[in-house]
Design an enzyme around this catalytic site. Structure first.
Site, PDB file in Angstrom:
ATOM      1  N   GLY A  10      36.381  34.117  49.171  1.00  0.00           N
ATOM      2  CA  GLY A  10      36.998  33.689  47.916  1.00  0.00           C
ATOM      3  C   GLY A  10      36.726  32.216  47.626  1.00  0.00           C
ATOM      4  N   ASP A  60      31.393  41.528  49.007  1.00  0.00           N
ATOM      5  CA  ASP A  60      32.769  41.980  48.863  1.00  0.00           C
ATOM      6  C   ASP A  60      33.440  42.170  50.221  1.00  0.00           C
ATOM      7  OD1 ASP A  60      35.078  43.628  48.036  1.00  0.00           O
ATOM      8  OD2 ASP A  60      33.997  43.602  46.135  1.00  0.00           O
ATOM      9  N   LEU A  80      40.582  33.754  52.018  1.00  0.00           N
ATOM     10  CA  LEU A  80      41.335  33.555  50.774  1.00  0.00           C
ATOM     11  C   LEU A  80      41.067  34.666  49.762  1.00  0.00           C
ATOM     12  CD1 LEU A  80      40.623  29.727  50.140  1.00  0.00           C
ATOM     13  CD2 LEU A  80      42.575  30.719  51.319  1.00  0.00           C
ATOM     14  N   ALA A  81      39.981  35.406  49.934  1.00  0.00           N
ATOM     15  CA  ALA A  81      39.624  36.419  48.933  1.00  0.00           C
ATOM     16  C   ALA A  81      40.731  37.459  48.838  1.00  0.00           C
ATOM     17  CB  ALA A  81      38.312  37.096  49.328  1.00  0.00           C
ATOM     18  N   TYR A 187      51.726  43.400  45.711  1.00  0.00           N
ATOM     19  CA  TYR A 187      50.999  42.189  46.109  1.00  0.00           C
ATOM     20  C   TYR A 187      51.660  41.535  47.319  1.00  0.00           C
ATOM     21  CZ  TYR A 187      49.493  37.325  45.988  1.00  0.00           C
ATOM     22  OH  TYR A 187      49.024  36.089  46.337  1.00  0.00           O
ATOM     23  N   ASN A 216      53.565  28.143  44.684  1.00  0.00           N
ATOM     24  CA  ASN A 216      52.804  28.313  43.444  1.00  0.00           C
ATOM     25  C   ASN A 216      51.736  27.232  43.279  1.00  0.00           C
ATOM     26  OD1 ASN A 216      55.363  29.816  43.236  1.00  0.00           O
ATOM     27  ND2 ASN A 216      54.510  30.432  41.277  1.00  0.00           N
TER      28      ASN A 216
HETATM   29  C1  UD1 Z   1      52.782  33.423  41.778  1.00  0.00           C
HETATM   30  C2  UD1 Z   1      51.435  34.085  41.774  1.00  0.00           C
HETATM   31  C3  UD1 Z   1      51.116  34.710  43.104  1.00  0.00           C
HETATM   32  C4  UD1 Z   1      51.276  33.695  44.204  1.00  0.00           C
HETATM   33  C5  UD1 Z   1      52.678  33.136  44.125  1.00  0.00           C
HETATM   34  C6  UD1 Z   1      52.924  32.107  45.184  1.00  0.00           C
HETATM   35  C7  UD1 Z   1      50.564  35.495  40.019  1.00  0.00           C
HETATM   36  C8  UD1 Z   1      50.841  36.497  38.987  1.00  0.00           C
HETATM   37  N1  UD1 Z   1      51.532  35.092  40.740  1.00  0.00           N
HETATM   38  O1  UD1 Z   1      53.824  34.416  41.847  1.00  0.00           O
HETATM   39  O2  UD1 Z   1      49.787  35.193  43.123  1.00  0.00           O
HETATM   40  O3  UD1 Z   1      51.050  34.263  45.463  1.00  0.00           O
HETATM   41  O4  UD1 Z   1      52.870  32.540  42.844  1.00  0.00           O
HETATM   42  O5  UD1 Z   1      52.002  31.124  45.093  1.00  0.00           O
HETATM   43  O6  UD1 Z   1      49.477  35.048  40.167  1.00  0.00           O
HETATM   44  N2  UD1 Z   1      56.645  33.930  33.565  1.00  0.00           N
HETATM   45  C9  UD1 Z   1      57.038  33.756  32.255  1.00  0.00           C
HETATM   46  N3  UD1 Z   1      56.093  33.862  31.273  1.00  0.00           N
HETATM   47  C10 UD1 Z   1      54.783  34.115  31.530  1.00  0.00           C
HETATM   48  C11 UD1 Z   1      54.385  34.293  32.882  1.00  0.00           C
HETATM   49  C12 UD1 Z   1      55.354  34.187  33.880  1.00  0.00           C
HETATM   50  O7  UD1 Z   1      58.203  33.519  31.970  1.00  0.00           O
HETATM   51  O8  UD1 Z   1      53.979  34.171  30.584  1.00  0.00           O
HETATM   52  C13 UD1 Z   1      57.667  33.820  34.615  1.00  0.00           C
HETATM   53  C14 UD1 Z   1      57.756  35.034  35.523  1.00  0.00           C
HETATM   54  O9  UD1 Z   1      58.570  36.039  34.977  1.00  0.00           O
HETATM   55  C15 UD1 Z   1      58.379  34.386  36.763  1.00  0.00           C
HETATM   56  C16 UD1 Z   1      57.766  32.989  36.783  1.00  0.00           C
HETATM   57  O10 UD1 Z   1      57.322  32.734  35.447  1.00  0.00           O
HETATM   58  O11 UD1 Z   1      59.762  34.299  36.613  1.00  0.00           O
HETATM   59  C17 UD1 Z   1      56.590  32.832  37.737  1.00  0.00           C
HETATM   60  O12 UD1 Z   1      55.656  33.836  37.448  1.00  0.00           O
HETATM   61  P1  UD1 Z   1      54.208  33.970  38.117  1.00  0.00           P
HETATM   62  O13 UD1 Z   1      53.555  32.651  38.287  1.00  0.00           O
HETATM   63  O14 UD1 Z   1      53.477  34.984  37.308  1.00  0.00           O
HETATM   64  O15 UD1 Z   1      54.482  34.704  39.499  1.00  0.00           O
HETATM   65  P2  UD1 Z   1      55.111  34.323  40.903  1.00  0.00           P
HETATM   66  O16 UD1 Z   1      56.008  35.454  41.247  1.00  0.00           O
HETATM   67  O17 UD1 Z   1      55.703  32.961  40.936  1.00  0.00           O
END
Ligand code: UD1
Length: 374
Positions: A10, A60, A80-81, A187, A216
């Protein structure tokens, strides 16, 4: 340097490419195994930011022969992939389990059954593996990790988890690595499996292994056209397209945003430091940021007069709060160096010239169609 020839799976992606740059700067030799998935890489072409000093193998992790090619003359692997969308994982179940679990299993199976030169291996796990983070009850003082929130409460806009003893609204506290992994999404289950597989095989065959629970991640190079990725890139893409960020729940849910270059330093430290062997570490900033604050920062950076739109909708598998207790990794000598404000300023400058196709409504519709969003 104990390990000088590193394979990053990745490595053409968001976190992998920053790690590639950092390791090359430090004098390592880097090979990348990446399938250039079209959800991330337009037309499956190598990204323009890819460091020319790294060797790229397009392949892959779900193919044994691609692993075998990539592992020749390598002495450490950073895996990381992965397929990374929490929401998408709830309906592309086969793909997520195949990419994340089978991908990991094939690598470990090679270690167990074939000749190899691997001396250390690290895997990216995720804070989502915890499910909800740790909380304390302000009334009865009980520390606890609530389970996934009751849908009936969410339907009544009761967003905060409640104390399982006295039903008072809980307050989030830092989440240490000892917190149980309750993994509420496909996930997160695959991430939990990946870290356990790495540690179990590492210990059994005496190959030092480390699992990093990334919070995040944010920073440059995160795809602005992938509506299944993290919320920071999604909001920036919305604002750049003159659309309001759509906030689920009441926007007061928090996330711990950790800068991608801080993650690259954390991975490198764990690669180099033997005290990290066979351990699990949180990699976060330790600071919770409400999602509405993230939306406001994006709007301010773009000098926009648009207001964030609080939808009151929810995803049944979403957690409310989880922020890292980072004391364990700090004891190894790491700490975050790039603040949320600095990181957002940088990502904004970068995003100005990036293509950002706003596909968020499409992604939300896919959840709606399956009653995964209330
Ligand atoms: C994210 C990542 C995940 C990673 C984790 C920890 C995604 C989808 N999620 O999970 O891969 O492992 O951080 O690093 O990649 N939200 C909104 N509006 C939007 C999008 C999201 O309100 O348009 C809210 C969601 O409902 C949630 C929060 O924002 O409450 C965070 O969402 P998101 O970043 O998608 O997912 P995580 O569960 O934090």
């Amino acid at each position: 340097m104990n390990y000088n020839r590193i394979l990053i799976t990745g490595g053409a992606g968001f976190i992998g490419s920053h790690l590639t740059d950092y390791l090359l700067e430090k004098g390592y030799t880097v090979r990348i195994l990446d399938n250039l998935h079209p959800q991330i890489h337009l037309n499956s072409e190598p990204p323009k930011y890819l460091n020319p000093k790294a060797e790229l193998i397009v392949g892959d992790v779900t193919k044994r022969s691609d692993w075998q090619r990539a592992l020749v003359n390598i002495n450490a692997v950073v895996h990381l992939a992965a397929a990374v969308g929490v929401g998408q994982s709830m309906y592309q179940i086969e793909r997520y389990v195949r990419d994340n679990c089978l991908g990991t299993a094939l690598f470990l199976d090679i270690l167990a059954n074939e000749k190899h030169s691997i001396k250390k291996m690290l895997v990216a796990s995720s804070m989502t593996a915890y499910g909800e983070g740790m909380y304390a009850c302000p009334k009865c003082k009980l520390k606890q990790q609530p389970g996934i929130r009751d849908v009936n409460n969410l339907k009544q806009n009761i967003w905060e988890p409640l104390c399982h003893k006295c039903k008072t609204q809980l307050k989030p506290i830092p989440t240490p690595e000892t917190t149980p992994l309750t993994s509420p999404s496909v996930y997160s289950i695959t991430k939990k499996a990946q870290e356990e597989l790495f540690l179990a095989i590492g210990k059994a065959y005496q190959i030092p292994s480390v699992a990093l629970r990334l919070f995040n991640a944010f920073g440059t190079r995160q795809s602005l056209s992938n509506p299944y990725c993290g919320v920071a890139a999604i909001f920036l893409s919305r604002v750049k397209n003159n659309q309001p960020p759509l906030l689920n729940e009441d926007g007061l849910q928090t996330r711990d945003f950790v800068h991608v270059r801080d993650i690259a330093r954390a991975i490198t430290l764990c690669l180099e430091n033997e005290q990290a062997n066979y351990e699990v570490f949180n990699v976060g900033s330790g600071i919770p940021v409400p999602i509405v604050e993230l939306a406001r920062v994006c709007l301010t950076l773009y000098n926009s007069s648009i207001q964030p739109e609080i939808t009151g909708k929810f995803r049944s598998f979403d957690i409310r709060h989880c922020f890292a207790d980072i004391s364990k990794l700090k004891r190894l000598g790491w700490q975050p160096a790039i603040s949320f404000a600095q990181g957002m300023q940088e990502i904004y400058e970068w995003s100005k010239t990036e293509v950002a196709v706003d596909l968020v409504q499409k992604a939300m519709q896919e959840l709606n169609n399956r009653q995964l969003q209330g």
